[in-house]
Write a protein that holds these residues in place. Structure first.
Motif, short mmCIF file in Angstrom:
data_model
loop_
_atom_site.label_atom_id
_atom_site.label_comp_id
_atom_site.label_asym_id
_atom_site.label_seq_id
_atom_site.Cartn_x
_atom_site.Cartn_y
_atom_site.Cartn_z
N ALA A 29 15.72 -18.40 -76.99
CA ALA A 29 16.73 -18.22 -75.95
C ALA A 29 18.03 -18.87 -76.40
O ALA A 29 18.01 -19.95 -77.01
N GLN A 30 19.16 -18.21 -76.12
CA GLN A 30 20.46 -18.77 -76.51
C GLN A 30 21.46 -18.58 -75.37
O GLN A 30 21.46 -17.55 -74.69
N PHE A 31 22.28 -19.58 -75.17
CA PHE A 31 23.31 -19.47 -74.12
C PHE A 31 24.49 -20.35 -74.50
O PHE A 31 24.38 -21.26 -75.33
N GLU A 32 25.62 -20.03 -73.88
CA GLU A 32 26.83 -20.80 -74.14
C GLU A 32 26.80 -22.07 -73.30
O GLU A 32 26.35 -22.09 -72.16
N ALA A 33 27.30 -23.13 -73.90
CA ALA A 33 27.30 -24.44 -73.22
C ALA A 33 28.52 -25.22 -73.65
O ALA A 33 29.32 -24.77 -74.48
N LYS A 34 28.67 -26.39 -73.09
CA LYS A 34 29.79 -27.24 -73.44
C LYS A 34 29.28 -28.65 -73.71
O LYS A 34 28.57 -29.23 -72.89
N SER A 35 29.59 -29.15 -74.89
CA SER A 35 29.24 -30.53 -75.21
C SER A 35 30.30 -31.46 -74.64
O SER A 35 31.13 -31.04 -73.83
N SER A 36 30.33 -32.67 -75.09
CA SER A 36 31.29 -33.63 -74.54
C SER A 36 32.73 -33.25 -74.81
O SER A 36 33.63 -33.59 -74.04
N ASP A 37 32.98 -32.51 -75.92
CA ASP A 37 34.37 -32.24 -76.27
C ASP A 37 34.65 -30.83 -76.76
O ASP A 37 35.77 -30.51 -77.13
N GLU A 38 33.61 -29.95 -76.81
CA GLU A 38 33.86 -28.60 -77.31
C GLU A 38 32.84 -27.62 -76.78
O GLU A 38 31.79 -28.01 -76.27
N LEU A 39 33.16 -26.33 -76.94
CA LEU A 39 32.23 -25.28 -76.56
C LEU A 39 31.22 -25.07 -77.69
O LEU A 39 31.57 -25.08 -78.86
N ILE A 40 29.96 -24.85 -77.31
CA ILE A 40 28.90 -24.70 -78.31
C ILE A 40 27.98 -23.56 -77.93
O ILE A 40 27.97 -23.08 -76.78
N ASP A 41 27.20 -23.10 -78.91
CA ASP A 41 26.08 -22.18 -78.69
C ASP A 41 24.80 -23.01 -78.74
O ASP A 41 24.51 -23.69 -79.74
N LEU A 42 24.03 -22.95 -77.67
CA LEU A 42 22.79 -23.73 -77.57
C LEU A 42 21.60 -22.78 -77.69
O LEU A 42 21.50 -21.82 -76.91
#
Length: 425
Positions: A29-42
């Motif tokens: 499974a993959q979804f878009e997310a946001k870490s502490s300082d940038e957008l990421i693919d999780l």
């Protein structure tokens, strides 16, 4: 099967999916997310244990890669439903990187580690002092020797000089604390003579090396096997390792306090033999299961460290075994007593005047310098029709036993007591 949570910068998620697919990942499974300082693919990935290290190697070149590896097994079910039993029973060994990391995680704080070593010293001392064997079992469960012993084997298989040094330091530090604790307790409470359990536990068998070899293999198998495929708990495997270390450590301390260097030396021999045997069998087993000097996220292994550590272990074991068998019967009393008992029975049959009822043969631990005292208590019953006196039968059997022991090369001072029993008809 293991679950990995993979974080990469936005736009790199498709590469993660492609790599995971090439390793037969399930329930991805993959979804878009946001870490502490940038957008990421999780991305959440489930792969078999054997594919973990290969997957990590292929992901290594991705930028700003973050990976969370769940150390417990998961069951990933997928269609068709009728294949669920096969998917559940397909359990594999842990990956080499997971074995290595789990070994590193077992290195706890020094305070707690040495605290357990001291508590084990208290418990093993009480058990030996009071002749309470079940307390020795409790000490085996408490003693923290299994962790550094297994980490020494992992470091040997991986060629990790730093981990090897730290593991040996922790191993000998724990032994020193346990030995010192037992020694101080004997001094404080003014123990004057060794107990019978101390004497029995200090006896060394000719096959003593098989115990650490077995313990090392059991400990390594426990770390290699997935938790769902092992019927043996980690506590049981750790207890097997500690079983060959905790009682001898206590005897070294107590023997030193009593000035009984014969007990202390025998127990110290056992401790060194255990370390060598455990390290040899466990390191070889780790190598068989894929631990090597270089791997994913592990680059500090060196082949010469592995070869040197194994060579030193083998040479040390050969040296210890040479010392054991060239110093008979001091370091093989247990097995030599069994052999002597067999010779006693043959001598009774050879004399032919009586039938053996029971024979007990054991080495004693008297303070008689330069003497290996073998005490033999023999009970016999006169054969029908034998006219000789009890004294003559006893003397004939004594002479026959002494002759056989001398002919078989027993380096002992035999003290033999033969009792002729009357059935009382």
């Amino acid at each position: 099967m293991r679950q990995l949570i993979i974080e990469v910068p936005r736009g790199c998620g498709q590469r993660v999916l492609d790599i995971a697919k090439s390793h037969n990942a399930a329930n991805v499974a993959q979804f878009e997310a946001k870490s502490s300082d940038e957008l990421i693919d999780l991305t959440i990935v489930h792969v078999s244990n054997r594919q973990v290290e290969k997957l990590l190697a292929d992901l290594q070149d991705l930028p700003e890669l973050h990976i969370t590896l769940l150390p417990t097994g998961v069951i990933a079910l997928k269609p068709p439903a009728n294949e669920a039993p096969q998917q559940v029973t397909n359990v594999e060994e842990r990956s080499p990187i997971e074995i290595f990391l789990s070994g590193l995680q077992s290195v706890g704080s020094w305070r707690g580690f040495l605290g357990y070593a001291a508590v084990a010293g208290f418990v093993v001392w009480i058990g030996l002092y009071t002749n309470t064997s079940y307390l020795l079992v409790a000490a085996m469960l408490i003693a923290p020797f299994a962790g550094p012993a297994m980490n020494t084997a992992i470091a040997t298989a991986r060629g990790d000089r730093i981990l090897l040094g730290r593991s040996l330091l922790r191993y000998f530090a724990a032994l020193a604390v346990t030995i010192t604790t037992a020694c101080l307790l004997s001094l404080i409470l003014r123990q004057e003579i060794p107990t019978s359990l101390m004497l029995d536990s200090s006896k060394v068998s000719a096959v003593a090396v098989l115990i650490p070899l077995t313990a090392g293999a059991a400990g390594a198998l426990n770390l290699v096997q997935s938790e769902r495929s092992s019927l043996v708990s980690g506590a049981a495997a750790g207890m097997l390792v500690a079983a060959s270390l905790a009682p001898p450590a206590g005897i070294v301390g107590m023997g030193t306090a009593l000035g009984r260097w014969d007990l202390a030396i025998d127990a110290l021999f056992l401790l060194l033999l255990q370390l060598g045997g455990i390290n040899l069998s466990a390191a070889l087993l780790f190598r068989i299961y894929g631990l090597s000097t270089q791997g994913t996220r592990y680059q500090r292994g060196q082949k010469w460290v592995t070869r040197s550590a194994l060579a030193i272990t083998v040479v040390a074991l050969i040296g210890l075994l040479t010392w054991q068998f060239s110093n008979s019967p001091n370091l093989e009393r247990s097995s030599r007593a069994q052999q002597a008992n067999a010779e006693v029975q043959k001598a009774v049959e050879q004399v032919g005047l009586a039938q053996l009822v029971e024979s007990n043969v054991r080495f004693t631990r008297p303070n008689i310098p330069g003497q290996n005292t073998l005490l033999s208590v023999v009970y016999v019953q006169r054969k029908p029709g034998v006219k000789q006196s009890d004294e003559e039968i006893s003397n004939r059997i004594k002479s026959a036993v002494q002759k056989r022991l001398k002919e078989q090369g027993f380096n002992v001072t035999p003290l033999i007591d033969v009792t002729v029993l009357d059935p009382g008809r």
